[in-house]
Write an enzyme that holds these catalytic residues in place. Structure first.
Site, PDB file in Angstrom:
ATOM      1  N   GLY A  56      31.440   8.316  40.267  1.00  0.00           N
ATOM      2  CA  GLY A  56      32.567   9.181  39.936  1.00  0.00           C
ATOM      3  C   GLY A  56      33.882   8.452  40.137  1.00  0.00           C
ATOM      4  N   CYS A  87      27.121   4.060  43.428  1.00  0.00           N
ATOM      5  CA  CYS A  87      28.556   3.795  43.443  1.00  0.00           C
ATOM      6  C   CYS A  87      29.274   4.822  44.332  1.00  0.00           C
ATOM      7  CB  CYS A  87      29.097   3.766  42.017  1.00  0.00           C
ATOM      8  SG  CYS A  87      30.700   2.944  41.882  1.00  0.00           S
ATOM      9  N   TYR A  88      29.984   5.777  43.752  1.00  0.00           N
ATOM     10  CA  TYR A  88      30.616   6.819  44.565  1.00  0.00           C
ATOM     11  C   TYR A  88      29.572   7.526  45.419  1.00  0.00           C
ATOM     12  CZ  TYR A  88      33.198  11.056  45.831  1.00  0.00           C
ATOM     13  OH  TYR A  88      33.784  12.085  46.531  1.00  0.00           O
ATOM     14  N   HIS A 173      25.945   0.117  39.116  1.00  0.00           N
ATOM     15  CA  HIS A 173      25.361   1.153  38.251  1.00  0.00           C
ATOM     16  C   HIS A 173      24.058   0.643  37.636  1.00  0.00           C
ATOM     17  CE1 HIS A 173      28.636   4.154  38.137  1.00  0.00           C
ATOM     18  NE2 HIS A 173      29.411   3.112  38.370  1.00  0.00           N
ATOM     19  N   GLU A 175      22.068   2.341  35.900  1.00  0.00           N
ATOM     20  CA  GLU A 175      21.764   3.099  34.691  1.00  0.00           C
ATOM     21  C   GLU A 175      22.306   2.474  33.417  1.00  0.00           C
ATOM     22  OE1 GLU A 175      25.421   5.272  36.490  1.00  0.00           O
ATOM     23  OE2 GLU A 175      23.827   3.900  37.089  1.00  0.00           O
ATOM     24  N   SER A 227      26.507  17.693   8.801  1.00  0.00           N
ATOM     25  CA  SER A 227      27.440  16.582   8.611  1.00  0.00           C
ATOM     26  C   SER A 227      26.852  15.497   7.724  1.00  0.00           C
ATOM     27  CB  SER A 227      27.780  15.957   9.969  1.00  0.00           C
ATOM     28  OG  SER A 227      26.634  15.333  10.524  1.00  0.00           O
ATOM     29  N   GLY A 228      25.549  15.557   7.490  1.00  0.00           N
ATOM     30  CA  GLY A 228      24.893  14.509   6.739  1.00  0.00           C
ATOM     31  C   GLY A 228      24.099  13.572   7.628  1.00  0.00           C
ATOM     32  N   GLY A 229      24.269  13.700   8.944  1.00  0.00           N
ATOM     33  CA  GLY A 229      23.576  12.829   9.878  1.00  0.00           C
ATOM     34  C   GLY A 229      22.330  13.472  10.466  1.00  0.00           C
ATOM     35  N   VAL A 230      21.646  12.694  11.297  1.00  0.00           N
ATOM     36  CA  VAL A 230      20.398  13.158  11.897  1.00  0.00           C
ATOM     37  C   VAL A 230      20.639  14.282  12.905  1.00  0.00           C
ATOM     38  CG1 VAL A 230      20.462  11.350  13.671  1.00  0.00           C
ATOM     39  CG2 VAL A 230      18.297  12.424  13.083  1.00  0.00           C
ATOM     40  N   ASP A 231      21.779  14.255  13.622  1.00  0.00           N
ATOM     41  CA  ASP A 231      22.023  15.232  14.687  1.00  0.00           C
ATOM     42  C   ASP A 231      22.040  16.658  14.151  1.00  0.00           C
ATOM     43  OD1 ASP A 231      22.383  12.921  16.152  1.00  0.00           O
ATOM     44  OD2 ASP A 231      24.562  12.974  15.948  1.00  0.00           O
ATOM     45  N   SER A 232      22.879  16.895  13.153  1.00  0.00           N
ATOM     46  CA  SER A 232      23.005  18.252  12.620  1.00  0.00           C
ATOM     47  C   SER A 232      21.722  18.673  11.902  1.00  0.00           C
ATOM     48  CB  SER A 232      24.210  18.360  11.678  1.00  0.00           C
ATOM     49  OG  SER A 232      24.101  17.467  10.588  1.00  0.00           O
ATOM     50  N   SER A 233      21.034  17.707  11.290  1.00  0.00           N
ATOM     51  CA  SER A 233      19.777  18.036  10.599  1.00  0.00           C
ATOM     52  C   SER A 233      18.702  18.453  11.587  1.00  0.00           C
ATOM     53  CB  SER A 233      19.298  16.837   9.774  1.00  0.00           C
ATOM     54  OG  SER A 233      20.244  16.493   8.790  1.00  0.00           O
ATOM     55  N   LYS A 385      21.315  10.092  21.230  1.00  0.00           N
ATOM     56  CA  LYS A 385      20.866   9.884  19.858  1.00  0.00           C
ATOM     57  C   LYS A 385      19.381   9.518  19.787  1.00  0.00           C
ATOM     58  CE  LYS A 385      23.260   9.525  16.641  1.00  0.00           C
ATOM     59  NZ  LYS A 385      23.709  10.471  15.601  1.00  0.00           N
TER      60      LYS A 385
END
Length: 529
Positions: A56, A87-88, A173, A175, A227-233, A385
């Site tokens: 953080g 870290c924090y 970090h 990660e 939107s045309g992308g994979v996310d919205s589909s 993603k």
């Protein structure tokens, strides 16, 4: 199902901790730091196997620093639940357990080399040295019964640990992708220290996600923004799957998908999206042409944040007008479905209530105008993603749709540097299609996380056909990444660079010079604006 709780203290990369653990099939749940007591004392369904305290931006030495009560920490320890501070989180552990944290005279940010100096299950199969530091304060004195487990030139307690109580702290970090084999240490924490079984899969989330959608939506109408992308589909098909139980033969669809063509889409985007979703007859997809409205509103606008806000506002207006045709003026609650992902959220707002920095606004993050009378439905909000792609495969989507490179909601507007005009968009659209075509011809598309062209607002002198030219500069960007949070430049073979540059200059009128962007993220973002 057994899980690890991640208490979020506001790091921009907290979600990556969960992402790395889920990649190794361990379930991890992120909660705001101030909710840890509530979840822990409620029992967490008896399935809490470990607790991670994230990084953080705050200092534990500040009087208003985010923290957990010492009693809570002691109760977690008494319950024999392993703890890892990052870290924090490491500094907070040291501070609460009787060690000393001192302010740093300089901030340590970037790569460092560590040396392991203790035996621990934490280091099983770990043989790397390179880590990513990002801190100001540091642990100056260890708490009682803790030892140094790894050191670096700038951090004598790069990793501290109390093996008997299974409490660990890392100054760096693990990660982020910049830390070599950091995911191995996280895996070891889950498997060998928390004694968890790797039995979580993305498909396991589908029943939970669809049930949550049904519970939230009920029988109310949904308008989905494509939107045309994979996310919205994926969001649309996941929601359609959730609503199948509500759908009766002959009834109008509960969900309608709207794709607004704002003139800022990639070449043939609208047609390709409709074709990709055609096999799903329960999806009512409508393509709205609003190119003139958007380009007119963007005239003379150069600032990228202003572009985003104009596009977001106008998108809502166009979307609302079309939505009214579908749902009328009913005051009943309706839902707007968006494919918002976690990287969009953490670059825009803090999702946990923990203090974090805003990097750039996203037009689909931050709520809706009250007058629109829609509630947000964002079922992918806590996914990355690559996880969305896994979810899409579990839902049966074709690879051609799942593997499409990410495309921003504001579209070409943030890839045209400077003023957005129809001419500039047409130049960029053609150039981008040639660039992607070349990538596919060379068999590189699936090796790249995201590739796109950027039209620069400068002109340079060139020579074509023994004549002088004075035309635009095009930048090519291609990166590799696991989740979009960090990224490295993709290095093309020389013959690709030569043949692609030749095609671009010869086939795209208005471009006389091509340059290559090889900047990693950080320090740059993937998109230019």
């Amino acid at each position: 199902m057994e899980k690890i709780l991640i208490a979020d203290f506001g790091s921009q990369v907290t979600q990556l901790i969960a992402r790395r653990l889920r990649a190794h099939q361990f379930l991890a749940e992120i909660i705001p730091f101030h909710k840890l007591a509530e979840v822990f004392y409620a029992g967490g369904d008896g399935n809490i196997r470990g607790v991670i305290l994230s990084g953080g931006p705050a200092s534990v030495l500040s009087p208003d620093a985010p923290a957990v009560e010492k009693k809570l920490l002691n109760d977690i320890i008494e319950a024999h639940i392993p703890i890892l501070g990052i870290c924090y989180g490491q500094q907070l552990l040291a501070h609460l357990l009787g060690g000393k944290v001192s302010p740093g005279t300089t901030r340590e940010f970037g790569l460092a080399n560590i040396r392991v100096v203790a035996d621990s299950p934490l280091f099983k199969n770990y043989n790397a040295t390179k880590v990513w530091m990002s801190h100001g304060d540091h642990v100056a004195t260890l708490p009682k019964d803790f030892v140094a487990m790894a050191v670096s030139d700038g951090a004598p307690f790069a990793i501290m640990g109390n093996e008997a109580q299974k409490i660990y702290g890392m100054q760096f970090h693990p990660e982020v992708s910049h830390t070599d084999q950091g995911d191995i240490m996280l895996k070891n924490f889950a498997a060998d220290i928390c004694a968890m079984q790797p039995n979580w899969q993305m498909a396991d989330m589908i029943p939970e996600m669809t049930a949550a959608i049904r519970k939230k939506v009920g029988n109310r109408k949904i308008i989905a923004g494509l939107s045309g992308g994979v996310d919205s589909s994926v969001a649309a098909i996941l929601t359609a799957a959730a609503l199948q139980e509500n759908t009766k033969p002959g009834n109008p669809p509960q969900m309608t998908c709207i794709l607004v063509d704002h003139g800022l889409l990639r070449a043939n985007e609208g047609d390709e999206v409709q074709k990709a979703l055609a096999p799903y007859p329960h999806l009512d997809v409508r393509l709205i042409n609003a190119e003139d409205k958007f380009l007119s509103a963007l005239r003379d606008v150069i600032d990228p944040e202003q572009k985003r806000k104009i596009i977001g506002k106008l998108f809502i207006e166009v979307f609302e007008a079309e939505a009214k045709k579908i749902v009328g003026d009913s005051t009943e609650e309706k839902f707007l479905l968006q494919g918002t992902l976690y990287p969009d959220v953490i670059e825009s707002v803090s999702v946990s209530g923990a203090p974090s920095a805003t990097i750039k606004s996203h037009h689909n993050v931050g709520g809706l105008p009250e007058k629109m009378n829609f509630s947000l439905l964002e079922p992918l909000r806590m996914l990355f993603k690559d996880e969305v792609r896994l979810l899409g495969r579990a839902l049966g989507l074709p690879d051609g749709l799942i593997n499409r490179h990410p495309f921003p909601g504001p579209g070409l507007a943030i890839r045209v540097m400077g003023e957005v005009t129809r001419e500039h968009c047409d130049i960029l659209r053609l150039a981008d299609s040639i660039y992607i075509d070349q990538i596919k011809k060379f068999g590189l598309y699936d090796k790249i996380w995201q590739a796109f062209a950027v039209l620069l607002p400068i002109q340079t002198v060139g020579v074509m056909g023994d004549g002088r030219t004075y035309e635009k500069v095009l930048a090519l960007r291609a990166v590799t990444s696991q989740d979009g949070m960090t990224a490295d430049s993709f290095y093309f073979p020389e013959d690709f660079i030569k043949t692609t540059t030749t095609r671009l200059v010869n086939e795209v009128k208005g471009i006389s010079r091509v340059v290559l962007d090889i900047t990693s993220k950080p320090p740059a973002t993937i998109e230019w604006e």
